[in-house]
Motif scaffolding. Structure first.
Motif, PDB file in Angstrom:
ATOM      1  N   ALA A   1      27.348  73.409  32.354  1.00 47.56           N
ATOM      2  CA  ALA A   1      26.458  74.566  32.572  1.00 47.56           C
ATOM      3  C   ALA A   1      25.574  74.339  33.788  1.00 47.56           C
ATOM      4  O   ALA A   1      25.355  75.244  34.588  1.00 47.56           O
ATOM      5  CB  ALA A   1      25.608  74.809  31.333  1.00 47.56           C
TER       6      ALA A   1
ATOM      7  N   ARG B   1      27.600  74.802  36.873  1.00 50.99           N
ATOM      8  CA  ARG B   1      27.806  76.243  37.142  1.00 50.99           C
ATOM      9  C   ARG B   1      26.531  76.866  37.674  1.00 50.99           C
ATOM     10  O   ARG B   1      26.552  77.678  38.583  1.00 50.99           O
ATOM     11  CB  ARG B   1      28.240  76.955  35.852  1.00 50.99           C
ATOM     12  CG  ARG B   1      29.710  76.776  35.536  1.00 50.99           C
ATOM     13  CD  ARG B   1      30.156  77.845  34.559  1.00 50.99           C
ATOM     14  NE  ARG B   1      29.492  77.740  33.278  1.00 50.99           N
ATOM     15  CZ  ARG B   1      29.949  77.017  32.255  1.00 50.99           C
ATOM     16  NH1 ARG B   1      31.061  76.331  32.376  1.00 50.99           N
ATOM     17  NH2 ARG B   1      29.305  76.981  31.124  1.00 50.99           N
ATOM     18  N   SER B   2      25.402  76.452  37.096  1.00 53.44           N
ATOM     19  CA  SER B   2      24.129  77.023  37.561  1.00 53.44           C
ATOM     20  C   SER B   2      23.859  76.627  39.008  1.00 53.44           C
ATOM     21  O   SER B   2      23.372  77.422  39.806  1.00 53.44           O
ATOM     22  CB  SER B   2      23.010  76.575  36.627  1.00 53.44           C
ATOM     23  OG  SER B   2      22.035  75.883  37.305  1.00 53.44           O
ATOM     24  N   GLU B   3      24.244  75.369  39.351  1.00 61.02           N
ATOM     25  CA  GLU B   3      24.074  74.904  40.734  1.00 61.02           C
ATOM     26  C   GLU B   3      24.940  75.740  41.680  1.00 61.02           C
ATOM     27  O   GLU B   3      24.527  76.115  42.768  1.00 61.02           O
ATOM     28  CB  GLU B   3      24.446  73.414  40.803  1.00 61.02           C
ATOM     29  CG  GLU B   3      24.278  72.766  42.171  1.00 61.02           C
ATOM     30  CD  GLU B   3      22.867  72.816  42.732  1.00 61.02           C
ATOM     31  OE1 GLU B   3      22.733  72.821  43.961  1.00 61.02           O
ATOM     32  OE2 GLU B   3      21.890  72.890  41.937  1.00 61.02           O
ATOM     33  N   ALA B   4      26.168  76.070  41.222  1.00 57.09           N
ATOM     34  CA  ALA B   4      27.095  76.856  42.046  1.00 57.09           C
ATOM     35  C   ALA B   4      26.596  78.287  42.238  1.00 57.09           C
ATOM     36  O   ALA B   4      27.105  79.006  43.085  1.00 57.09           O
ATOM     37  CB  ALA B   4      28.475  76.875  41.399  1.00 57.09           C
ATOM     38  N   MET B   5      25.645  78.697  41.424  1.00 56.50           N
ATOM     39  CA  MET B   5      25.146  80.078  41.525  1.00 56.50           C
ATOM     40  C   MET B   5      23.787  80.163  42.212  1.00 56.50           C
ATOM     41  O   MET B   5      23.167  81.220  42.217  1.00 56.50           O
ATOM     42  CB  MET B   5      25.023  80.682  40.121  1.00 56.50           C
ATOM     43  CG  MET B   5      26.338  81.139  39.573  1.00 56.50           C
ATOM     44  SD  MET B   5      26.062  81.958  38.024  1.00 56.50           S
ATOM     45  CE  MET B   5      27.614  81.648  37.251  1.00 56.50           C
TER      46      MET B   5
END
Lengths: 461, 61
Positions: free
Chosen positions: B13, B16-20
């Motif tokens: 998670a 994914r948060s870093e990628a966003m």
């Protein structure tokens, strides 16, 4: 990819309305986005065909919505009048070309949104300063508001066929638009909007009901003849059709929707597929409307000057009450889906410009500042439609003028951003992309300038 | 075991948060060519605004 990550700038230290924060609560819009992305990733990695199909159905949304919403009430009216005035000829291949142009432009917003996780308004504001930021914001909000008025006109005209009063139609339009925006989170909002968008396809069976000569439709692609020669009136219709194919709000809407949905760089290809599907649907519907009125209305005395009420009346005479009601329903749907998109676009753009938390995932109480601009514009637009003797023709003309001034600027910023290696990394435009895009910008500048001039100075163009 | 799964989910998670995360925004330093294009854009906007004013004044008469 690695080099791109290494080249990335440090994150902004100031609070960012679009930043993803984890672990605060399930009400956090960032949490919702991360959770949705995780769900999509699991489906994408699925070995089963059903899983992949579900992934495709989950990832589509912004592209289809923006393209279908572009077939708005004004677009439906323009296409219907085009078919009535010029029949099946020049405009069908022109619409196919327009669909290709719309895809090429909108695809760029998918990459920009997926790479930067920022909306178009904040990108202009941040990269090119507050002067261009304010210019873009004011133009967008004004154009969105004026276009919203035309959507509510479409809704009230369409509903009048069912005997519904304009007051009730406008109130229902606002209730649907505002209700789904405020109550639903991004994913259900997008799903409901997509279901409404499906209604746009009603024009396809209507075209089939008209029993067109398909040989004429196919021949139109080979001949591409200009009916009645190249006149000022013809140029005006060409410009109006191109004007409805690609509009400034579309750039802002799709980029913000991609960001709010949480699409990442590994989903760019799917976002492009979503956009291509949307462009196909847009062209299919636009061609269907031209075929419909080109078959049933073209050739009648005074057909080139018919307004939408006259066109609905003739369609009723030729297709019976069912055909007339289906067309009216299509007009209502077109106005509704565009109103939903325009309202969200206004809210996103204002939120981005002022750095407010901005997401349809925000609960109304926490994100009230985000929702207010869009809702106010929808309410005011619906109210204006109800004013007796409101100068609606003047408003429609103003929409065209604002769009003609704004569109080249919006396209220029899009191109500059897509060539900005500092922010786009490997997702920067390729040379062939730029050649095509610069050609489109040139075409749009010339057409928008001519259109704007022909509207304000009818004798000049 | 469940702790390991939880840790993995949490790490995924966070990835994914870093990628966003939104990219950092700094004012662009436009090249000379781009500055010329911007001036062209200003001229275009000004010309269109003048045409609009003339058109509306004609319409008002």
């Amino acid at each position: 990819m690695g080099a791109f990550d290494a080249d990335r700038q440090p994150r902004r230290a100031v609070p960012d309305g679009n930043a993803v924060e984890l672990g605060t609560s399930l009400e956090n819009d960032g949490d919702v986005r991360v959770r949705e992305h995780g769900r999509r990733t699991a489906l994408r990695r699925s070995n089963r065909k059903l899983g992949r199909l579900l992934f495709l159905l989950t990832v589509v949304g912004p592209g289809i919505l923006v393209m279908i919403a572009d077939n708005d009430a004004g677009g439906v009216i323009t296409y219907a009048q085009t078919g009535a005035a010029y029949g099946i000829g020049f405009f069908i291949p022109a619409l196919v070309l327009g669909g290709g142009i719309a895809y090429l432009v909108q695809e760029m917003t998918v990459r920009l949104g997926a790479v930067t996780h920022r909306g178009h308004a904040e990108m202009i504001w941040g990269r090119y300063g507050p002067a261009w930021g304010w210019f873009s914001l004011v133009d967008l909000v004004l154009a969105n508001f004026l276009t919203l008025i035309t959507e509510f006109i479409g809704i009230t005209v369409g509903m009048s066929v069912f005997g519904v009063s304009p007051w009730v139609s406008a109130a229902l339009g606002v209730a649907v638009d505002a209700g789904i925006l405020v109550i639903l989170r991004y994913r259900p909002w997008e799903r409901v909007a997509l279901w409404i968008a499906v209604g746009n396809l009603v024009f396809v069976p209507l075209a089939l009901m008209a029993h067109p000569h398909w040989s004429t439709v196919v021949a139109a692609f080979g001949r591409w003849a200009i009916p009645g020669g190249f006149t000022a009136a013809f140029l005006f219709v060409v410009l109006a059709n191109f004007g409805t194919t690609i509009a400034p709000w579309m750039l802002f809407f799709q980029q913000s929707a991609v960001v709010d949905k949480g699409l990442t760089v590994d989903e760019v290809r799917h976002g492009q597929l979503d956009t291509a599907l949307g462009a196909l649907a847009m062209v299919l519907v636009a061609v269907a409307i031209v075929v419909l009125t080109g078959t049933l209305v073209f050739g009648r005395a005074g057909a080139s000057t018919f307004d939408i009420q006259q066109l609905i009346q003739i369609l009723g005479q030729r297709l019976g009450p069912t055909g007339q009601r289906l067309f009216a329903l299509g007009l209502v749907e077109a106005g509704t889906i565009a109103a939903i998109a325009l309202t969200a676009s206004t809210s996103w753009a204002v939120g981005e410009a002022f750095g407010w938390p901005r997401s349809i995932n925000l609960p109304a109480r926490r994100g009230w500042r985000f929702y207010v601009p869009g809702l106010l514009s929808a309410l005011a637009a619906a109210a204006i439609v109800l004013i007796p003797q409101a100068p609606l023709g003047f408003l429609n003309l103003t929409v065209q003028v604002v769009a003609s001034i704004f569109m080249p600027a919006a396209m220029l910023f899009l191109l500059l951003l897509l060539n900005d290696r500092q922010i786009m990394g490997p997702y920067v435009n390729r040379p062939w992309h730029n050649v095509v895009a610069i050609g489109i910008v040139g075409l749009l500048v010339v057409l928008n300038a001519l259109y704007g001039l022909s509207v304000v100075l009818p004798g000049a163009a | 075991m469940s702790e390991m799964v939880e840790n993995e989910a949490s790490a995924s998670a966070h990835a994914r948060s870093e990628a966003m995360q939104p990219v950092a925004l700094e004012r662009a330093m436009p090249s000379r060519l781009i500055r010329v294009v911007f001036w062209g854009l200003r001229v275009y906007i000004l010309a269109m605004v003048v045409a609009v004013v003339i058109g509306f004044m004609r319409g008002a008469r």
